[in-house]
Write a protein that holds these residues in place. Structure first.
Motif, PDB file in Angstrom:
ATOM      1  N   LEU A   9      26.220 -34.138  83.786  1.00 58.24           N
ATOM      2  CA  LEU A   9      25.875 -35.024  82.744  1.00 58.24           C
ATOM      3  C   LEU A   9      24.437 -35.305  82.861  1.00 58.24           C
ATOM      4  N   ALA A  10      23.862 -34.739  83.892  1.00 56.33           N
ATOM      5  CA  ALA A  10      22.421 -34.860  84.057  1.00 56.33           C
ATOM      6  C   ALA A  10      21.836 -33.505  84.338  1.00 56.33           C
ATOM      7  N   SER A  11      20.618 -33.289  83.860  1.00 57.72           N
ATOM      8  CA  SER A  11      20.033 -31.961  84.041  1.00 57.72           C
ATOM      9  C   SER A  11      19.632 -31.726  85.475  1.00 57.72           C
ATOM     10  N   ALA A  57      35.685 -31.216  68.744  1.00 56.81           N
ATOM     11  CA  ALA A  57      34.612 -31.872  69.486  1.00 56.81           C
ATOM     12  C   ALA A  57      34.557 -33.341  69.067  1.00 56.81           C
ATOM     13  N   ARG A  58      34.274 -34.211  70.024  1.00 57.83           N
ATOM     14  CA  ARG A  58      34.194 -35.627  69.670  1.00 57.83           C
ATOM     15  C   ARG A  58      32.951 -36.260  70.278  1.00 57.83           C
ATOM     16  N   ARG A  59      32.442 -37.219  69.566  1.00 58.85           N
ATOM     17  CA  ARG A  59      31.184 -37.855  69.951  1.00 58.85           C
ATOM     18  C   ARG A  59      31.398 -38.853  71.081  1.00 58.85           C
ATOM     19  N   ILE A  60      30.409 -38.931  71.984  1.00 62.73           N
ATOM     20  CA  ILE A  60      30.397 -39.924  73.056  1.00 62.73           C
ATOM     21  C   ILE A  60      29.195 -40.827  72.808  1.00 62.73           C
ATOM     22  N   GLY A  61      29.387 -41.896  72.078  1.00 64.72           N
ATOM     23  CA  GLY A  61      28.293 -42.803  71.775  1.00 64.72           C
ATOM     24  C   GLY A  61      27.139 -42.076  71.100  1.00 64.72           C
ATOM     25  N   ASP A  62      25.913 -42.461  71.464  1.00 64.65           N
ATOM     26  CA  ASP A  62      24.722 -41.840  70.901  1.00 64.65           C
ATOM     27  C   ASP A  62      24.195 -40.700  71.758  1.00 64.65           C
ATOM     28  N   LEU A  63      24.854 -40.453  72.902  1.00 63.68           N
ATOM     29  CA  LEU A  63      24.251 -39.558  73.878  1.00 63.68           C
ATOM     30  C   LEU A  63      24.720 -38.118  73.811  1.00 63.68           C
ATOM     31  N   GLY A  64      25.965 -37.902  73.380  1.00 58.86           N
ATOM     32  CA  GLY A  64      26.429 -36.525  73.451  1.00 58.86           C
ATOM     33  C   GLY A  64      27.760 -36.278  72.793  1.00 58.86           C
ATOM     34  N   VAL A  65      28.294 -35.086  73.097  1.00 54.96           N
ATOM     35  CA  VAL A  65      29.548 -34.611  72.519  1.00 54.96           C
ATOM     36  C   VAL A  65      30.413 -34.032  73.627  1.00 54.96           C
ATOM     37  N   LEU A  66      31.672 -34.413  73.619  1.00 57.48           N
ATOM     38  CA  LEU A  66      32.650 -33.766  74.483  1.00 57.48           C
ATOM     39  C   LEU A  66      33.210 -32.573  73.728  1.00 57.48           C
ATOM     40  N   MET A  67      32.945 -31.378  74.253  1.00 62.84           N
ATOM     41  CA  MET A  67      33.392 -30.163  73.600  1.00 62.84           C
ATOM     42  C   MET A  67      34.905 -30.011  73.757  1.00 62.84           C
ATOM     43  N   PRO A  68      35.576 -29.346  72.804  1.00 59.98           N
ATOM     44  CA  PRO A  68      37.038 -29.211  72.881  1.00 59.98           C
ATOM     45  C   PRO A  68      37.454 -28.303  74.024  1.00 59.98           C
ATOM     46  N   PRO A  69      38.667 -28.500  74.565  1.00 64.16           N
ATOM     47  CA  PRO A  69      39.147 -27.653  75.664  1.00 64.16           C
ATOM     48  C   PRO A  69      39.160 -26.171  75.314  1.00 64.16           C
ATOM     49  N   SER A  70      39.271 -25.837  74.042  1.00 59.65           N
ATOM     50  CA  SER A  70      39.362 -24.427  73.650  1.00 59.65           C
ATOM     51  C   SER A  70      38.116 -23.624  73.996  1.00 59.65           C
ATOM     52  N   VAL A  71      36.962 -24.291  74.165  1.00 60.76           N
ATOM     53  CA  VAL A  71      35.743 -23.544  74.493  1.00 60.76           C
ATOM     54  C   VAL A  71      35.482 -23.485  75.991  1.00 60.76           C
ATOM     55  N   ASP A  72      36.243 -24.238  76.775  1.00 59.60           N
ATOM     56  CA  ASP A  72      35.963 -24.316  78.209  1.00 59.60           C
ATOM     57  C   ASP A  72      36.791 -23.282  78.964  1.00 59.60           C
ATOM     58  N   GLN A 111      23.506 -22.928  75.045  1.00 59.92           N
ATOM     59  CA  GLN A 111      23.364 -23.407  76.415  1.00 59.92           C
ATOM     60  C   GLN A 111      21.919 -23.799  76.700  1.00 59.92           C
ATOM     61  N   ILE A 112      20.983 -22.953  76.251  1.00 59.18           N
ATOM     62  CA  ILE A 112      19.570 -23.220  76.506  1.00 59.18           C
ATOM     63  C   ILE A 112      19.105 -24.444  75.721  1.00 59.18           C
ATOM     64  N   SER A 113      19.549 -24.578  74.488  1.00 61.37           N
ATOM     65  CA  SER A 113      19.219 -25.776  73.707  1.00 61.37           C
ATOM     66  C   SER A 113      19.681 -27.031  74.431  1.00 61.37           C
ATOM     67  N   ASN A 114      20.872 -26.981  74.991  1.00 55.70           N
ATOM     68  CA  ASN A 114      21.445 -28.112  75.723  1.00 55.70           C
ATOM     69  C   ASN A 114      20.565 -28.489  76.916  1.00 55.70           C
ATOM     70  N   SER A 124      18.102 -37.845  81.236  1.00 55.90           N
ATOM     71  CA  SER A 124      18.403 -36.544  81.860  1.00 55.90           C
ATOM     72  C   SER A 124      19.828 -36.087  81.590  1.00 55.90           C
ATOM     73  N   ILE A 125      20.489 -36.677  80.623  1.00 56.16           N
ATOM     74  CA  ILE A 125      21.880 -36.339  80.338  1.00 56.16           C
ATOM     75  C   ILE A 125      21.939 -35.248  79.272  1.00 56.16           C
ATOM     76  N   ALA A 126      22.619 -34.159  79.599  1.00 57.91           N
ATOM     77  CA  ALA A 126      22.804 -33.082  78.631  1.00 57.91           C
ATOM     78  C   ALA A 126      23.735 -33.559  77.524  1.00 57.91           C
ATOM     79  N   PRO A 127      23.450 -33.229  76.257  1.00 63.36           N
ATOM     80  CA  PRO A 127      24.266 -33.763  75.160  1.00 63.36           C
ATOM     81  C   PRO A 127      25.609 -33.082  74.965  1.00 63.36           C
ATOM     82  N   LEU A 128      25.744 -31.805  75.329  1.00 56.95           N
ATOM     83  CA  LEU A 128      26.993 -31.078  75.117  1.00 56.95           C
ATOM     84  C   LEU A 128      27.688 -30.887  76.455  1.00 56.95           C
ATOM     85  N   LEU A 129      28.896 -31.460  76.573  1.00 56.81           N
ATOM     86  CA  LEU A 129      29.566 -31.576  77.861  1.00 56.81           C
ATOM     87  C   LEU A 129      30.996 -31.056  77.804  1.00 56.81           C
ATOM     88  N   VAL A 130      31.502 -30.663  78.980  1.00 54.73           N
ATOM     89  CA  VAL A 130      32.909 -30.322  79.118  1.00 54.73           C
ATOM     90  C   VAL A 130      33.523 -31.218  80.193  1.00 54.73           C
TER      91      VAL A 130
END
Length: 273
Positions: A9-11, A57-72, A111-114, A124-130
């Motif tokens: 959750l942090a770079s 995918a669902r939003r986590i406040g203003d900081l990021g997105v929890l990606m769906p299990p299907s992509v992990d 991935q690189i954008s993230n 230092s928190i990456a916005p796209l998370l699993v």
């Protein structure tokens, strides 16, 4: 609550995941297969892209997105597996990792954008998370045999019967009797806001511990004594900022250690507080 690497959750945490992102970036930028014009360097635009393009995918406040299990599709490889010596404790936060750990269903440019957005962010928190499940702490290094004192602890996540390494904790003198408390501050998300997971360890057995927050409030924190780290005590909490002090108390009420949390300016300077 979520602990992010970043990592866990942090770079900057854990290092192995940041290094993996860097290697992917080098490869994608040099082999000609990635169009750099696709890169998204704005956090809000990257969040919106993920929400629009990935159903579930669902939003986590203003900081990021929890990606769906299907992509992990990621797995814990042999380099990230942790050998845990004894019981573990749950820290009450989720272990979220950047999407670089999710496997080949995430395109390299995303991935690189993230990684770029995380590097440019004060949190230092990456916005796209699993989601890798509950964050745990366990002993992963002893000074001798199985019953010898713990010298290294690791923040962990569990996948089936395998424990994965999020980030290792421990400096010289860690958890040794008579040595100062060591404090580790890891970026996390709680209630949609950037916060800090604070983990501390001290040699000796304490009954309880409390912290003095940045605002001057004294708060009790969770404690694991003489179990995960035999002969030592671990404590943890989640706060908006690093605390000013942490104090460990013996069962009779006397002070085992009263530790002023060191200020830091970033990088290696902030690894142990």
């Amino acid at each position: 609550m979520l602990a992010v690497a970043g990592a866990g959750l942090a770079s900057q945490l854990p290092d192995e995941h940041r290094q993996a992102d860097s290697k992917r970036a080098d490869k994608a930028g040099s082999n000609g297969f990635m169009d750099e014009r696709k890169l998204i360097r704005d956090r809000e635009k990257l969040i919106r892209f993920a929400l629009d393009e990935y159903p579930g995918a669902r939003r986590i406040g203003d900081l990021g997105v929890l990606m769906p299990p299907s992509v992990d599709q990621g797995e814990i490889d042999r380099f990230d597996r942790a050998s845990v010596m004894g019981p573990v404790a749950r820290l009450g936060v989720q272990a979220y990792l950047p999407i670089a750990s999710a496997g080949n269903r995430i395109p390299p440019w995303l991935q690189i954008s993230n990684e770029l957005v995380a590097a440019d962010s004060p949190s230092s928190i990456a916005p796209l998370l699993v989601d890798r499940g509950p964050m745990l702490i366990g002993c992963t290094g002893r000074s001798g045999g199985p019953k010898s004192p713990c010298r290294t602890t690791t923040l962990l996540f569990e996948e089936g019967s395998v424990m994965g390494t999020y980030v290792g904790l421990g400096g010289r003198g860690y958890l040794q009797p008579g040595k100062p408390t060591q404090v580790f501050v890891i970026p996390t998300i709680a209630d949609g806001k950037a916060q800090q997971l604070v983990v501390a360890g001290v040699g000796g057995v304490a009954e309880r511990a409390d912290v003095v927050t940045a605002e001057g409030r004294r708060l009790d924190v969770a404690v694991d004594a003489d179990r995960v780290a035999p002969g030592a005590t671990l404590a943890w909490t989640v706060l908006p900022e690093a605390p000013r002090r942490i104090t460990f108390y013996r069962a009779d009420g006397s002070v085992l250690d009263d530790h002023a949390v060191q200020a830091c300016s970033g990088g290696v300077d902030c690894e142990v507080r």
